[in-house]
Design an enzyme around this catalytic site. Structure first.
Site, short mmCIF file in Angstrom:
data_model
loop_
_atom_site.label_atom_id
_atom_site.label_comp_id
_atom_site.label_asym_id
_atom_site.label_seq_id
_atom_site.Cartn_x
_atom_site.Cartn_y
_atom_site.Cartn_z
CG ASP A 1 -0.04 -0.06 2.48
OD1 ASP A 1 0.49 0.28 2.29
OD2 ASP A 1 -0.93 -0.33 3.73
CB SER A 2 0.27 5.24 -1.16
OG SER A 2 -0.54 5.40 0.52
N GLY A 3 0.96 3.60 1.81
CA GLY A 3 1.20 4.25 3.73
C GLY A 3 0.64 5.51 3.89
CB CYS B 1 -6.66 -26.53 6.81
SG CYS B 1 -7.00 -26.22 8.53
CG ASP C 1 -5.90 -5.83 1.63
OD1 ASP C 1 -6.44 -4.60 0.44
OD2 ASP C 1 -5.35 -5.08 2.53
N GLY D 1 -11.33 4.11 -0.26
CA GLY D 1 -12.78 5.04 0.73
C GLY D 1 -13.49 4.01 0.72
CD GLN E 1 -9.96 7.31 -1.94
OE1 GLN E 1 -10.98 7.12 -1.41
NE2 GLN E 1 -9.18 6.91 -1.43
CB CYS F 1 -9.96 -28.83 9.60
SG CYS F 1 -10.57 -27.17 9.83
CB CYS G 1 -11.66 -27.03 6.52
SG CYS G 1 -9.84 -26.03 6.53
CG ASP H 1 -5.08 6.71 -1.73
OD1 ASP H 1 -4.58 6.55 -0.39
OD2 ASP H 1 -6.15 6.28 -1.71
CE1 TYR I 1 -8.57 3.75 6.48
CE2 TYR I 1 -7.14 1.98 6.86
CZ TYR I 1 -8.14 2.64 7.19
OH TYR I 1 -9.06 2.17 7.31
CG HIS J 1 -9.35 -22.48 9.79
ND1 HIS J 1 -10.29 -23.72 9.43
CD2 HIS J 1 -10.95 -21.23 10.41
CE1 HIS J 1 -11.72 -23.44 8.58
NE2 HIS J 1 -12.03 -22.62 10.47
ZN LIG Z 1 -9.57 -25.21 8.05
#
Ligand SMILES: [Zn+2]
Length: 374
Positions: A92-94, A310, A270, A220, A193, A313, A308, A146, A96, A339
């Site tokens: 990111d640009s910093g 993973c 993200d 935004g 924006q 799990c 799941c 921004d 925010y 998880h």
């Molecule tokens: Zn899991």
């Protein structure tokens, strides 16, 4: 090898699935990027982040410029080498986080001066300095610098802020393009924006498209306006941006936010939610979120989520996870984070498959029936 390409394989309604191709690897879209704030996805080793299905992670310019520092990071060989992740990184640009974390901010046309939340030291961020820091980190996808104003301010305040962000987008483009070798192997995204206002969003999209970027973020949003207002804005904002470029909704979000945004034409996301929640004892499942501190799990030998695959799990019971979380054991945070990242990546994979097979609306309806039913 190509610097940056976006191939859309299939669309279903407004939803799209495709591949972003970059020198450090492919990014399957819709994509979820785990957040690696301080050169680490908290509680996770990078090989486990990859095993969960992540093609790209996010790094935070604000945190890294303060500690260990951008120039030091460059001397150490860049962020990829430093943290041991060789696939794409978006920074990111910093902007925010300067607005949300730092003290004593002063915003002018030139940029922002602020005091570090760590030690009070004075720093400056401008479009040019943000581009330089992201280059020193070795970012693959660089974000324009921004200003992200609160959405509840008067329209003229939002308009003035958006217009300054568009002038900063031009300066970001110029600063990025002057970056030599880095500019030849990385990409730059603009950020729309305009808060919740359709006309301001359109003006912002047009200004960015005139400059020209590899991809376009929707900024935004997810700043406290609520899901209904966010979806109402996403009913028009993605379509104002070029259809042949990736669209990235910054800082979003909950699993049901992701499904609703993909439905409206967003390709990238993200959010700290899966990792932060994992450290706070919250687990995401196909049947909705679970609070693993709850005593009802204390003698439950079943897995977090039946569906799941993973490592958490596959191996551990809800009873064990409940014990770890209640005892404050760090393994509890690690297992829930792992998880949660798998769950988010499985959700993205499920959406990609559903779009490719023209059954996205059925997937979304099925998801909501299970996830929101409790
Ligand atoms: Zn899991």
């Amino acid at each position: 090898m190509t610097r940056f390409a976006f191939d859309i394989h299939a669309t279903d309604g407004k939803a799209r699935t495709g591949t972003i191709r970059m020198k450090r690897g492919d990014i399957r879209t819709p994509a979820f990027m785990p957040v690696g704030t301080a050169a680490t996805v908290k509680a996770m080793k990078v090989e486990d982040v990859r095993a969960a299905g992540a093609d790209i992670i996010l790094g935070n310019t604000y945190h890294l410029m303060l500690r260990p520092g951008a120039e030091r990071m460059a001397r150490l060989g860049g962020l990829h080498k430093f943290m041991g992740w060789d696939r794409p990184i978006l920074t990111d640009s910093g902007g925010y986080q300067v607005m949300s974390l730092s003290d004593l901010r002063k915003i002018t046309e030139e940029g922002v001066t602020f005091a570090s939340h760590l030690d009070g030291s004075r720093h400056m961020l401008s479009p040019e300095r943000s581009m330089e820091i992201q280059r020193l980190l070795g970012s693959d996808i660089v974000m324009c610098f921004d200003e992200c104003p609160r959405a509840d301010q008067p329209r003229d305040v939002i308009a003035k802020s958006m217009e300054m962000s568009m002038r900063w987008a031009r300066r970001s483009r110029d600063g990025f393009d002057a970056g030599g070798e880095h500019a030849e192997r990385s990409a730059l995204f603009g950020i729309q924006q305009g808060a919740l206002d359709e006309g301001l969003r359109k003006a912002s999209a047009d200004a960015l498209t005139d400059i020209g970027f590899d991809g376009y973020a929707i900024g935004g949003l997810a700043v406290g306006e609520g899901q209904e207002a966010m979806f109402a804005t996403l009913d028009f904002a993605p379509q104002q941006l070029p259809a042949d470029r990736p669209r990235y909704l910054m800082g979003v979000g909950k699993p049901d936010d992701l499904v609703g945004a993909v439905e409206r034409g967003v390709d990238m996301f993200d959010c700290v939610l899966p990792t932060r929640s994992g450290r706070n004892g919250q687990a995401f499942t196909w049947n909705g979120p679970l609070n693993m501190r709850n005593a009802r799990h204390a003698e439950d030998m079943g897995p977090l989520d039946e569906r799941c695959p993973c490592p958490t799990c596959t191996k551990f019971s809800r009873a064990y996870l409940n014990h770890l979380i209640k005892s404050g054991e760090m393994l509890g945070a690690m297992l829930l984070t792992e998880h949660n990242l798998w769950f988010y990546q499985q959700l993205m994979a499920g959406m990609r498959a559903a779009i490719a097979e023209s059954r996205f609306s059925a997937f979304a309806a099925d998801f909501r029936r299970n996830y929101l039913s409790r």
